[in-house]
Design a protein around this motif. Sequence first.
Motif, mmCIF file in Angstrom:
data_model
loop_
_atom_site.group_PDB
_atom_site.id
_atom_site.type_symbol
_atom_site.label_atom_id
_atom_site.label_comp_id
_atom_site.label_asym_id
_atom_site.label_seq_id
_atom_site.Cartn_x
_atom_site.Cartn_y
_atom_site.Cartn_z
ATOM 1 N N MET A 183 -44.943 30.283 0.129
ATOM 2 C CA MET A 183 -43.882 29.304 -0.054
ATOM 3 C C MET A 183 -42.599 29.972 -0.540
ATOM 4 S SD MET A 183 -43.217 26.033 0.218
ATOM 5 C CE MET A 183 -44.256 24.698 -0.199
ATOM 6 N N ASP A 184 -42.733 31.050 -1.305
ATOM 7 C CA ASP A 184 -41.542 31.727 -1.824
ATOM 8 C C ASP A 184 -40.676 32.286 -0.700
ATOM 9 O OD1 ASP A 184 -42.100 31.168 -4.464
ATOM 10 O OD2 ASP A 184 -43.187 33.044 -4.801
ATOM 11 N N VAL A 185 -41.304 32.805 0.354
ATOM 12 C CA VAL A 185 -40.535 33.331 1.478
ATOM 13 C C VAL A 185 -39.748 32.208 2.148
ATOM 14 C CG1 VAL A 185 -40.707 34.409 3.759
ATOM 15 C CG2 VAL A 185 -42.110 35.254 1.869
ATOM 16 N N LEU A 186 -40.376 31.066 2.331
ATOM 17 C CA LEU A 186 -39.709 29.920 2.940
ATOM 18 C C LEU A 186 -38.533 29.444 2.087
ATOM 19 C CD1 LEU A 186 -39.853 27.993 5.358
ATOM 20 C CD2 LEU A 186 -41.313 26.514 3.974
ATOM 21 N N ILE A 187 -38.745 29.388 0.789
ATOM 22 C CA ILE A 187 -37.664 28.992 -0.125
ATOM 23 C C ILE A 187 -36.509 29.977 -0.025
ATOM 24 C CG2 ILE A 187 -37.023 28.795 -2.560
ATOM 25 C CD1 ILE A 187 -39.789 27.505 -3.030
ATOM 26 N N ASN A 188 -36.809 31.280 -0.006
ATOM 27 C CA ASN A 188 -35.749 32.289 0.075
ATOM 28 C C ASN A 188 -34.991 32.222 1.398
ATOM 29 O OD1 ASN A 188 -36.231 33.287 -2.493
ATOM 30 N ND2 ASN A 188 -37.708 34.798 -1.772
ATOM 31 N N VAL A 189 -35.676 31.919 2.493
ATOM 32 C CA VAL A 189 -35.001 31.763 3.781
ATOM 33 C C VAL A 189 -34.040 30.576 3.730
ATOM 34 C CG1 VAL A 189 -35.361 31.116 6.205
ATOM 35 C CG2 VAL A 189 -36.788 32.884 5.158
ATOM 36 N N PHE A 190 -34.478 29.483 3.141
ATOM 37 C CA PHE A 190 -33.607 28.314 3.061
ATOM 38 C C PHE A 190 -32.460 28.513 2.069
ATOM 39 C CE2 PHE A 190 -36.559 26.274 5.771
ATOM 40 C CZ PHE A 190 -35.905 25.185 6.310
ATOM 41 N N VAL A 191 -32.669 29.287 1.025
ATOM 42 C CA VAL A 191 -31.556 29.628 0.127
ATOM 43 C C VAL A 191 -30.514 30.426 0.902
ATOM 44 C CG1 VAL A 191 -30.899 31.028 -1.869
ATOM 45 C CG2 VAL A 191 -32.845 29.494 -2.036
ATOM 46 N N ALA A 192 -30.966 31.382 1.717
ATOM 47 C CA ALA A 192 -30.032 32.173 2.525
ATOM 48 C C ALA A 192 -29.263 31.273 3.496
ATOM 49 C CB ALA A 192 -30.787 33.261 3.279
ATOM 50 N N LEU A 193 -29.944 30.341 4.142
ATOM 51 C CA LEU A 193 -29.272 29.414 5.052
ATOM 52 C C LEU A 193 -28.288 28.512 4.296
ATOM 53 C CD1 LEU A 193 -32.267 28.414 7.341
ATOM 54 C CD2 LEU A 193 -30.301 29.851 7.954
ATOM 55 N N HIS A 194 -28.647 28.128 3.076
ATOM 56 C CA HIS A 194 -27.767 27.309 2.240
ATOM 57 C C HIS A 194 -26.488 28.088 1.912
ATOM 58 C CE1 HIS A 194 -27.249 23.727 -0.208
ATOM 59 N NE2 HIS A 194 -26.911 24.471 -1.252
ATOM 60 N N VAL A 195 -26.640 29.368 1.587
ATOM 61 C CA VAL A 195 -25.484 30.216 1.285
ATOM 62 C C VAL A 195 -24.610 30.388 2.531
ATOM 63 C CG1 VAL A 195 -24.793 32.556 0.613
ATOM 64 C CG2 VAL A 195 -26.586 31.384 -0.648
ATOM 65 N N ILE A 196 -25.228 30.496 3.702
ATOM 66 C CA ILE A 196 -24.461 30.591 4.946
ATOM 67 C C ILE A 196 -23.648 29.305 5.163
ATOM 68 C CG2 ILE A 196 -24.674 30.663 7.471
ATOM 69 C CD1 ILE A 196 -27.056 32.621 7.000
ATOM 70 N N GLY A 197 -24.233 28.163 4.856
ATOM 71 C CA GLY A 197 -23.501 26.899 4.959
ATOM 72 C C GLY A 197 -22.315 26.850 4.014
ATOM 73 N N ILE A 198 -22.526 27.312 2.786
ATOM 74 C CA ILE A 198 -21.434 27.359 1.812
ATOM 75 C C ILE A 198 -20.337 28.285 2.307
ATOM 76 C CG2 ILE A 198 -20.802 28.106 -0.525
ATOM 77 C CD1 ILE A 198 -23.669 27.283 -1.377
ATOM 78 N N ALA A 199 -20.728 29.433 2.855
ATOM 79 C CA ALA A 199 -19.749 30.399 3.360
ATOM 80 C C ALA A 199 -18.926 29.806 4.499
ATOM 81 C CB ALA A 199 -20.463 31.671 3.815
ATOM 82 N N ALA A 200 -19.570 29.059 5.385
ATOM 83 C CA ALA A 200 -18.843 28.444 6.497
ATOM 84 C C ALA A 200 -17.852 27.400 5.992
ATOM 85 C CB ALA A 200 -19.827 27.810 7.475
ATOM 86 N N LEU A 201 -18.281 26.584 5.049
ATOM 87 C CA LEU A 201 -17.403 25.542 4.498
ATOM 88 C C LEU A 201 -16.240 26.156 3.735
ATOM 89 C CD1 LEU A 201 -16.701 22.609 3.916
ATOM 90 C CD2 LEU A 201 -18.371 22.653 2.063
ATOM 91 N N LEU A 202 -16.539 27.073 2.836
ATOM 92 C CA LEU A 202 -15.487 27.690 2.027
ATOM 93 C C LEU A 202 -14.594 28.585 2.883
ATOM 94 C CD1 LEU A 202 -14.318 27.899 -0.814
ATOM 95 C CD2 LEU A 202 -15.817 29.867 -1.193
ATOM 96 N N GLY A 203 -15.184 29.291 3.830
ATOM 97 C CA GLY A 203 -14.396 30.142 4.720
ATOM 98 C C GLY A 203 -13.415 29.340 5.559
ATOM 99 N N GLY A 204 -13.880 28.194 6.069
ATOM 100 C CA GLY A 204 -12.980 27.324 6.819
ATOM 101 C C GLY A 204 -11.833 26.827 5.958
ATOM 102 N N PHE A 205 -12.148 26.504 4.719
ATOM 103 C CA PHE A 205 -11.100 26.057 3.796
ATOM 104 C C PHE A 205 -10.095 27.181 3.536
ATOM 105 C CE2 PHE A 205 -9.530 25.894 -0.583
ATOM 106 C CZ PHE A 205 -8.807 24.710 -0.541
ATOM 107 N N LEU A 206 -10.607 28.369 3.244
ATOM 108 C CA LEU A 206 -9.723 29.482 2.898
ATOM 109 C C LEU A 206 -8.843 29.907 4.072
ATOM 110 C CD1 LEU A 206 -12.116 31.644 0.693
ATOM 111 C CD2 LEU A 206 -10.225 30.191 -0.067
ATOM 112 N N THR A 207 -9.351 29.793 5.300
ATOM 113 C CA THR A 207 -8.522 30.162 6.453
ATOM 114 C C THR A 207 -7.379 29.180 6.673
ATOM 115 O OG1 THR A 207 -9.965 28.996 8.012
ATOM 116 C CG2 THR A 207 -10.392 31.346 7.660
ATOM 117 N N GLN A 208 -7.488 27.982 6.143
ATOM 118 C CA GLN A 208 -6.451 26.963 6.325
ATOM 119 C C GLN A 208 -5.517 26.848 5.108
ATOM 120 O OE1 GLN A 208 -5.964 24.698 9.097
ATOM 121 N NE2 GLN A 208 -7.151 26.327 10.031
#
Length: 117
Positions: free
Chosen positions: A1-26
């Motif tokens: 289960m820990d591997v699955l949690i870590n994969v989803f944490v990484a995907l969550h961080v990618i989502g944050i990066a996309a949202l914040l990156g879009g904001f910063l580019t504008q």
Amino acid sequence: MDVLINVFVALHVIGIAALLGGFLTQMKAMGAGTARFVPGMLHGALTMLVTGVALVGFHQADDHPVNNVKIGVKLLFLVVVLALIYVKRDDEKVSKGAFAAVGGLTLANIFIATLWT
């Protein structure tokens, strides 16, 4: 289960990066009054929502403690961000206030995630 949690944490961080990156580019366009919500911001926020809900479920299924107040505040901020982006996604220009609110709530969400113990 820990591997699955870590994969989803990484995907969550990618989502944050996309949202914040879009904001910063504008940011420069926000100063000029021509900022808009780019598709990556919507996709990042949706990624954050899906992975965040999954992470709460995984933590509860694995008998890890979950701070429901913290998760509720983060969810509230994310729902407001999603609503603003979704409603204004096709507009050529977004008001500075709405655009700044998305950036501020995104940053608040990051700081809540990292500093609230």
